[in-house]
Enzyme design. Structure first.
Site, PDB file in Angstrom:
ATOM      1  CB  CYS A 157       5.749  -5.322  -7.757  1.00 51.71           C
ATOM      2  SG  CYS A 157       7.391  -4.426  -7.182  1.00 51.71           S
TER       3      CYS A 157
ATOM      4  CG  HIS B  96       0.584  -2.384  -5.868  1.00 51.85           C
ATOM      5  ND1 HIS B  96       0.906  -3.822  -6.228  1.00 51.85           N
ATOM      6  CD2 HIS B  96       1.774  -1.332  -5.853  1.00 51.85           C
ATOM      7  CE1 HIS B  96       2.662  -4.049  -5.807  1.00 51.85           C
ATOM      8  NE2 HIS B  96       3.128  -2.076  -6.348  1.00 51.85           N
TER       9      HIS B  96
ATOM     10  CG  HIS C  38       6.674  -3.667  -1.866  1.00 54.19           C
ATOM     11  ND1 HIS C  38       5.718  -4.851  -3.255  1.00 54.19           N
ATOM     12  CD2 HIS C  38       6.803  -3.040  -2.920  1.00 54.19           C
ATOM     13  CE1 HIS C  38       5.970  -4.729  -3.483  1.00 54.19           C
ATOM     14  NE2 HIS C  38       6.237  -3.517  -4.256  1.00 54.19           N
TER      15      HIS C  38
END
Lengths: 380, 413
Positions: free
Chosen positions: A142, A271, A308
């Site tokens: 990610c 994040h 996400h």
């Protein structure tokens, strides 16, 4: 040191196609509604997704997302006409690559090829562009898009490229979604980072692309940039496969390295996935880095708006940072229920705020303890 | 820009070459199906810095050729019989790791031990760069089958993080406290070389003081039908020369890697040929050795053919092409084995149909080259499964061409 400028951006998200669509969504600050995954093989507890609309089914979904974003970024940079001068590279980050190639029933099983590598997205972009030069695929989960951008900047700074088309992309993959589901990392409601009631994240499709150029290269062709990459910091927790190291020591180090001597940022794009521990550790780390000013530096929580997007997340964060730099305004965040009192960060939700310092830091974290932070700031 | 980076440790774990204790030297054991079989063999000899012995003379020794059946090389549960996880890594904590993770950890342990450990650098100055194309393909197959045929609840929660291939690199980082950074590169076939290139660049830019560059694969026959199966891992410890010399490390040599791209449709054009020739000439110049040999891992694609043609013009000794497998391990294995005692400098080139190509040069340290026993002083025999057209390339490099891989059988060196 060689200046690395951002001269073009492209974005594809659940909010639509183009950075303008993203900008509009940022202004509107309306939370997207997850849909059920349209895959009969996805037998999950929470089969939720934020899909990019209008992508025809079939092979190469991730490649189509990324080439669409690349096309926009090149137009934005004024690079429609080829051949381009100088040495041009491609660096693309992705967690899952084109995983659908190997998932049952999701595409033609056999096209006669002996080997179909999963991570062929940078190659697909290079082929589509007809670009000779560095061509790298990076898969730091990610944080992949963030590392890709940092690597691209390194290529320019080290004199190996004059221009790099870089960013991240991820599309739906059954394996990726199922694994997140099994880990209990899916919020059954929506993606709501820093919310007291957050229960996980919502995985999403997306692609974010930036055109990075050396200052000299950009100036020679008269390009107008969004800003420059002012710094980048990397670290690795070396702690746990999935959980962040609780003290945040290494993410603090990455942030401080990225900020260098340039001072505090005017905005942070965290994040911030919506998983309990990650948001908490990042909040505490931000307090260590920003100190007494933590309550004054606005965060822009991009995942609440686009979900996400895995390997695209930090690249889309960079696109958002570029838009914030250009507008001089930090949009209001998507509203959450109640901010977690343990996450002591400034998350404006009642309206946009002025970007006091033209410098935006983007954080990117990943399974495997991979951390990257980088700073975009207004070019002189 | 990669600066003056040296190799201080090499570790290899691949079929027929892995051994927990013994020195290498035994004959390679390849089953009739081409699958590796039998016990692990020794990849590295002892305290002289983990130099792969290469005693069989085959630089690709250990990579199975042909099309082995899954059962012929696999233990129950998909574990490969050539690899003894308990002997390599210890009795606890490793058994259920994905095989590629086990190979990576084992190769890295060997490389790190050969380099004299990493404690000379603080954890936040130690780094990892790992290349792979298919380390988790078997895991993906398993997850996909379970989810489509059952439910995500059927997945092991302990295994679920392994959907992200960088988690394997993270496991390596945890074991050696590599906190500067951990990169996972995945470009088709060239990812292992990119790990060296990217890692060396990061060292040169001051992001770390020492780096473990690695390649790992765990391919199964159906992942790359008709191509050599790739299983195993390679690890190389890189550090700035000044730092290595300051701490008195044994320098095995230098290496560099350069990855590039040629759009498949343009590789055969005059522009494509020019670009590829430039890359090869630059790498040959960087290697700076008139006695160097060029080893090729190619797949018969237009990009491979163009690269092969460019390599033929550099004036170095060009070896016949080795058939590329479904991964990035074979080129990295050739690079790692370039630090064989008394080996000549070597340029390894590889390419793939997707357009990626890469070149890596290895130059063993002179002292190292001269100090080894004559028993090791043999040139590698033609690599396994090599393809030579009738009247193919002579060692001088003239007149070879690629031939598609044979679907069955293996050709021991």
């Amino acid at each position: 040191m060689t200046d690395v400028l951002v001269t073009g951006v492209g974005a594809v998200t659940c909010q639509g196609y183009g950075a303008a669509a993203l900008q509009q969504a940022m202004t509107g600050a309306v939370a997207p509604v997850p849909e059920r995954i349209p895959d009969p093989g996805a037998n999950l507890r929470h089969p939720l997704i934020l899909r990019v609309p209008g992508v025809a089914p079939g092979r190469g979904r991730a490649a189509r997302l990324v080439t669409t974003a690349v096309s926009e970024a090149l137009r934005d940079a004024g690079l429609e006409r080829r051949p381009w001068p100088g040495r041009v590279g491609v660096v693309i980050g992705s967690c899952m690559g084109e995983a659908m190639l190997h998932e049952s029933g999701r595409c033609a099983e056999d096209d006669g090829a002996g080997w179909r590598p999963t991570f062929r997205l940078a190659s697909a972009v290079g082929e589509w562009l007809g670009a000779f030069g560095v061509n790298t695929s990076i898969s730091n989960a990610c944080a992949a898009g963030g590392f890709a951008l940092c690597l691209a900047a390194d290529l320019i700074r080290s004199g190996e490229a004059d221009m790099v088309i870089s960013g991240g992309v991820d599309a739906y993959s059954r394996v990726g979604w199922a694994s997140f589901d099994r880990l209990g990392a899916i919020d059954p409601v929506r993606c709501r980072p820093f919310d007291r009631e957050r229960r996980g994240t919502i995985l999403a499709e997306g692609a974010g692309i930036l055109v990075l150029e050396s200052g000299e290269h950009a100036r020679e062709r008269g390009a107008i940039g969004y800003g420059r990459i002012a710094g980048a910091g990397w670290s690795c927790d070396a702690h746990h496969l999935t959980a962040p190291e609780p003290t945040g020591e290494q993410i603090v180090r990455a942030m401080r390295e990225a900020l260098g001597g340039s001072g505090e940022p005017g905005c942070v794009i965290p994040h911030g996935t919506g998983t309990r521990l990650n948001d908490l550790v990042e909040s505490r780390a931000l307090r260590q880095v920003l100190g007494a000013r933590t309550g004054e530096v606005p965060l822009y929580s991009a995942k609440a708006l686009v979900g996400h997007t895995g390997g695209a997340a930090a690249a889309l964060g960079a696109v958002a940072a570029a838009l914030i730099l250009r507008s001089g305004t930090v949009p209001q965040n998507v509203a959450i229920g109640e901010q977690d009192p343990e996450c002591e960060v400034y998350l404006p939700v009642s309206g946009p705020v002025r970007l006091r310092t033209p410098r935006v830091m983007v954080n990117a974290y990943a399974f495997g303890g991979n951390n990257a932070s980088f700073v975009l700031e207004q070019a002189a | 820009m990669t600066g003056d980076v040296v190799v201080t440790g090499v570790g290899i774990v691949a079929p027929g070459t892995a051994a927990p204790t013994g020195r290498s030297g035994g004959p390679r054991d390849i089953s009739s199906t081409g699958a590796p079989s039998g016990r692990s063999g020794g990849a590295l000899d002892g305290p002289s810095a983990g130099v792969p012995s290469g005693t069989s003379g085959c630089p690709l020794d250990g990579l199975s050729a042909g099309v082995p059946s899954r059962t012929s090389g696999s233990a129950p549960g998909g574990r490969e019989s050539w690899f003894d996880v308990a002997a390599e890594l210890g009795p606890r904590g490793y058994k259920y790791l994905p095989p590629a993770s086990q190979y990576l950890l084992a190769a890295a342990r060997r490389a790190v031990a050969a380099a004299g450990g990493l404690e000379h650098a603080a954890p936040h100055r130690r780094a990892a760069a790992v290349g792979t194309n298919g380390a988790l393909r078997a895991y993906f197959d398993d997850v996909d089958a379970k989810v489509t045929g059952g439910h995500s609840d059927d997945l092991s929660p302990a295994g679920a993080p392994y959907f992200a291939v960088n988690v394997l690199s993270g496991r390596l980082a945890s074991e050696h406290l590599l906190k500067a950074f951990s990169l996972t590169l995945t470009s088709p076939r060239v990812a292992g070389f990119e790990a060296v290139e990217t890692g060396a660049r990061a060292l040169a830019l001051g992001r770390a003081d020492v780096l473990v560059a690695a390649a790992m694969e765990h391919g199964l026959p159906h992942h790359a039908p008709g191509l050599p199966m790739e299983q195993g891992a390679v690890a190389i410890v890189l550090e700035p020369r000044a730092r290595a010399e300051e701490r008195g490390a044994v320098v095995l040599g230098t290496c560099f890697a350069r990855a590039g791209f040629a759009p498949p449709g343009l590789a055969a054009t005059s522009e494509g040929r020019r670009r590829l020739a430039e890359q090869v000439e630059r790498a040959a110049a960087e290697l700076g050795a008139a006695d160097a040999e060029v080893y090729q891992v190619l797949d018969g694609s237009p990009v491979s053919r163009a690269l092969e043609a460019a390599a033929g013009a550099v004036g170095l000794t060009v070896r016949p092409a080795v058939v590329a497998g479904g991964g990035c391990l074979a080129p990295s294995l050739l690079l790692a084995r370039s630090f064989v005692p008394a080996e000549r400098p070597r340029l390894v080139i590889t390419a793939t149909a997707e357009g990626n190509f890469a070149l890596a040069g290895a130059r063993p340290a002179p002292a190292h080259r001269e100090s080894r026993a004559p028993a090791h002083n043999e040139s590698p025999a033609p690599a396994h499964n090599e393809s030579r057209a009738p009247g193919g390339r002579s060692p001088s490099g003239a007149g070879s061409s690629y031939r598609p891989p044979q679907p069955t059988g293996s050709q021991p060196c």
